[in-house]
Motif scaffolding. Sequence first.
Motif, PDB file in Angstrom:
ATOM      1  N   UNK A 102      24.866  46.322 -47.546  1.00  0.00           N
ATOM      2  CA  UNK A 102      23.625  46.712 -46.867  1.00  0.00           C
ATOM      3  C   UNK A 102      23.521  46.065 -45.496  1.00  0.00           C
ATOM      4  N   UNK A 103      23.876  44.784 -45.410  1.00  0.00           N
ATOM      5  CA  UNK A 103      23.815  44.081 -44.127  1.00  0.00           C
ATOM      6  C   UNK A 103      24.781  44.702 -43.131  1.00  0.00           C
ATOM      7  N   UNK A 104      26.001  44.988 -43.586  1.00  0.00           N
ATOM      8  CA  UNK A 104      26.988  45.592 -42.694  1.00  0.00           C
ATOM      9  C   UNK A 104      26.545  46.980 -42.234  1.00  0.00           C
ATOM     10  N   UNK A 105      25.957  47.747 -43.171  1.00  0.00           N
ATOM     11  CA  UNK A 105      25.455  49.071 -42.803  1.00  0.00           C
ATOM     12  C   UNK A 105      24.351  48.956 -41.758  1.00  0.00           C
ATOM     13  N   UNK A 106      23.493  47.973 -41.929  1.00  0.00           N
ATOM     14  CA  UNK A 106      22.399  47.797 -40.978  1.00  0.00           C
ATOM     15  C   UNK A 106      22.930  47.390 -39.608  1.00  0.00           C
ATOM     16  N   UNK A 107      23.962  46.528 -39.588  1.00  0.00           N
ATOM     17  CA  UNK A 107      24.573  46.144 -38.317  1.00  0.00           C
ATOM     18  C   UNK A 107      25.203  47.346 -37.629  1.00  0.00           C
ATOM     19  N   UNK A 108      25.924  48.169 -38.404  1.00  0.00           N
ATOM     20  CA  UNK A 108      26.537  49.371 -37.833  1.00  0.00           C
ATOM     21  C   UNK A 108      25.467  50.319 -37.293  1.00  0.00           C
ATOM     22  N   UNK A 109      24.372  50.425 -38.044  1.00  0.00           N
ATOM     23  CA  UNK A 109      23.289  51.314 -37.617  1.00  0.00           C
ATOM     24  C   UNK A 109      22.664  50.817 -36.318  1.00  0.00           C
ATOM     25  N   UNK A 110      22.472  49.501 -36.198  1.00  0.00           N
ATOM     26  CA  UNK A 110      21.900  48.946 -34.973  1.00  0.00           C
ATOM     27  C   UNK A 110      22.786  49.255 -33.773  1.00  0.00           C
ATOM     28  N   UNK A 111      24.089  49.151 -33.946  1.00  0.00           N
ATOM     29  CA  UNK A 111      25.009  49.451 -32.845  1.00  0.00           C
ATOM     30  C   UNK A 111      24.930  50.928 -32.473  1.00  0.00           C
ATOM     31  N   UNK A 112      24.865  51.799 -33.499  1.00  0.00           N
ATOM     32  CA  UNK A 112      24.757  53.229 -33.241  1.00  0.00           C
ATOM     33  C   UNK A 112      23.445  53.547 -32.537  1.00  0.00           C
ATOM     34  N   UNK A 113      22.362  52.948 -33.010  1.00  0.00           N
ATOM     35  CA  UNK A 113      21.049  53.186 -32.407  1.00  0.00           C
ATOM     36  C   UNK A 113      21.025  52.710 -30.950  1.00  0.00           C
ATOM     37  N   UNK A 116      22.498  55.384 -28.929  1.00  0.00           N
ATOM     38  CA  UNK A 116      21.593  56.540 -28.871  1.00  0.00           C
ATOM     39  C   UNK A 116      20.430  56.293 -27.921  1.00  0.00           C
ATOM     40  N   UNK A 117      19.852  55.096 -28.037  1.00  0.00           N
ATOM     41  CA  UNK A 117      18.702  54.770 -27.186  1.00  0.00           C
ATOM     42  C   UNK A 117      19.107  54.785 -25.725  1.00  0.00           C
ATOM     43  N   UNK A 118      20.241  54.165 -25.404  1.00  0.00           N
ATOM     44  CA  UNK A 118      20.699  54.117 -24.016  1.00  0.00           C
ATOM     45  C   UNK A 118      20.894  55.514 -23.448  1.00  0.00           C
ATOM     46  N   UNK A 119      21.342  56.447 -24.288  1.00  0.00           N
ATOM     47  CA  UNK A 119      21.612  57.808 -23.828  1.00  0.00           C
ATOM     48  C   UNK A 119      20.353  58.677 -23.776  1.00  0.00           C
ATOM     49  N   UNK A 120      19.392  58.407 -24.656  1.00  0.00           N
ATOM     50  CA  UNK A 120      18.278  59.354 -24.831  1.00  0.00           C
ATOM     51  C   UNK A 120      16.910  58.829 -24.413  1.00  0.00           C
ATOM     52  N   UNK A 121      16.818  57.598 -23.948  1.00  0.00           N
ATOM     53  CA  UNK A 121      15.511  57.069 -23.567  1.00  0.00           C
ATOM     54  C   UNK A 121      15.057  57.668 -22.237  1.00  0.00           C
ATOM     55  N   UNK A 122      13.803  58.035 -22.180  1.00  0.00           N
ATOM     56  CA  UNK A 122      13.236  58.629 -20.973  1.00  0.00           C
ATOM     57  C   UNK A 122      11.922  57.936 -20.650  1.00  0.00           C
ATOM     58  N   UNK A 123      11.785  57.506 -19.433  1.00  0.00           N
ATOM     59  CA  UNK A 123      10.504  56.930 -19.002  1.00  0.00           C
ATOM     60  C   UNK A 123       9.652  58.058 -18.440  1.00  0.00           C
ATOM     61  N   UNK A 124       8.453  58.226 -18.983  1.00  0.00           N
ATOM     62  CA  UNK A 124       7.621  59.364 -18.617  1.00  0.00           C
ATOM     63  C   UNK A 124       6.175  59.098 -19.019  1.00  0.00           C
ATOM     64  N   UNK A 220      15.826  53.411 -40.592  1.00  0.00           N
ATOM     65  CA  UNK A 220      14.823  52.357 -40.520  1.00  0.00           C
ATOM     66  C   UNK A 220      14.175  52.432 -39.142  1.00  0.00           C
ATOM     67  N   UNK A 221      12.973  52.990 -39.096  1.00  0.00           N
ATOM     68  CA  UNK A 221      12.296  53.182 -37.811  1.00  0.00           C
ATOM     69  C   UNK A 221      11.977  51.845 -37.154  1.00  0.00           C
ATOM     70  N   UNK A 222      11.656  50.837 -37.949  1.00  0.00           N
ATOM     71  CA  UNK A 222      11.344  49.528 -37.358  1.00  0.00           C
ATOM     72  C   UNK A 222      12.563  48.960 -36.638  1.00  0.00           C
ATOM     73  N   UNK A 223      13.754  49.154 -37.195  1.00  0.00           N
ATOM     74  CA  UNK A 223      14.975  48.712 -36.524  1.00  0.00           C
ATOM     75  C   UNK A 223      15.173  49.489 -35.223  1.00  0.00           C
ATOM     76  N   UNK A 224      14.855  50.786 -35.258  1.00  0.00           N
ATOM     77  CA  UNK A 224      14.982  51.593 -34.044  1.00  0.00           C
ATOM     78  C   UNK A 224      14.103  51.044 -32.934  1.00  0.00           C
ATOM     79  N   UNK A 225      12.904  50.605 -33.296  1.00  0.00           N
ATOM     80  CA  UNK A 225      12.010  50.032 -32.284  1.00  0.00           C
ATOM     81  C   UNK A 225      12.535  48.692 -31.766  1.00  0.00           C
ATOM     82  N   UNK A 226      13.174  47.919 -32.649  1.00  0.00           N
ATOM     83  CA  UNK A 226      13.786  46.665 -32.197  1.00  0.00           C
ATOM     84  C   UNK A 226      14.830  46.956 -31.123  1.00  0.00           C
ATOM     85  N   UNK A 227      15.643  48.001 -31.355  1.00  0.00           N
ATOM     86  CA  UNK A 227      16.676  48.370 -30.385  1.00  0.00           C
ATOM     87  C   UNK A 227      16.044  48.870 -29.090  1.00  0.00           C
TER      88      UNK A 227
END
Length: 271
Positions: A102-113, A116-124, A220-227
């Motif tokens: 679970x920890x490794x999956x969460x770490x992989x997910x954080x890296x993926x997120x 994604x965030x770097x590519x898709x974030x928009x200031x508006x 995990x939406x909370x992790x997405x917000x952390x990223x």
Amino acid sequence: MLSIGEIAHRTGVSRRMLRHWEQQGLIEPARTDPATGYRRYEPTQVGRVNAVATLRDSGFGLEDIRVLLDPALGRGGLESVLRAQERDLVQQIDEATVRLTRVRHRLDTLETRAREVAMNITRQSLPSLSLRGLQASVRDETDIPAAVTQLRERLGGDIEGAAALALVFDGTDDDQITVTVGFAHSGETAEGTRDAIVAPITIAGVEDGVSVHFVERPSDVSDAWVVIDSHLETVGLHSYGVYRQLVAADGAVTLQAGVRPLPPDCASPGA
């Protein structure tokens, strides 16, 4: 003879633990002064103390240690204790392996997120939302998931299939978080929704904000917000105020919030 302090020094076992083991019948002083209560041990007892400490560190319980140190212990008793310990250790390893996965999956997910965030974030600017839905108040962020589940159950109907679903979290009040669950108000009520209990709700727009689109809902939406917040820090910003989670009919999710500059003493060195 040795005092309890000398035994503790030689074995690395605290006096408190030695007294506890004595109460459990694992260690017995060779002599106790009836006047002072001071305990005295034979030098040979250092070996027994070390044996108890070693078995304790190996995961054996005090009752098992008592059995293992019994001079009359036969092969059958020894095998029984060791088999039981083997089962316990295998179970611990299995449970630890699950947690590690679970920890490794969460770490992989954080890296993926992060990518994604770097590519898709928009200031508006964020438009106001006109919703029909329900609200509840909770005292802590950990209470939000249960509140969302309850509100969605109360709404009933196929609200996700009928219109874009909005989950809104307003934590601007120090004493509570207002949770809103609703669907975009188009003048019609989603089929099956209990129209009598829903109310029109307006979420104010935000002049300066960010929006991040995910093709699939983050696990995990909370992790997405952390990223997201971590990414914002690199450009000298942080999220605040009312947080939005917009769920499209196809399952895509957009996270939105207002942003403002970090205080000078909190800004990232690279900002």
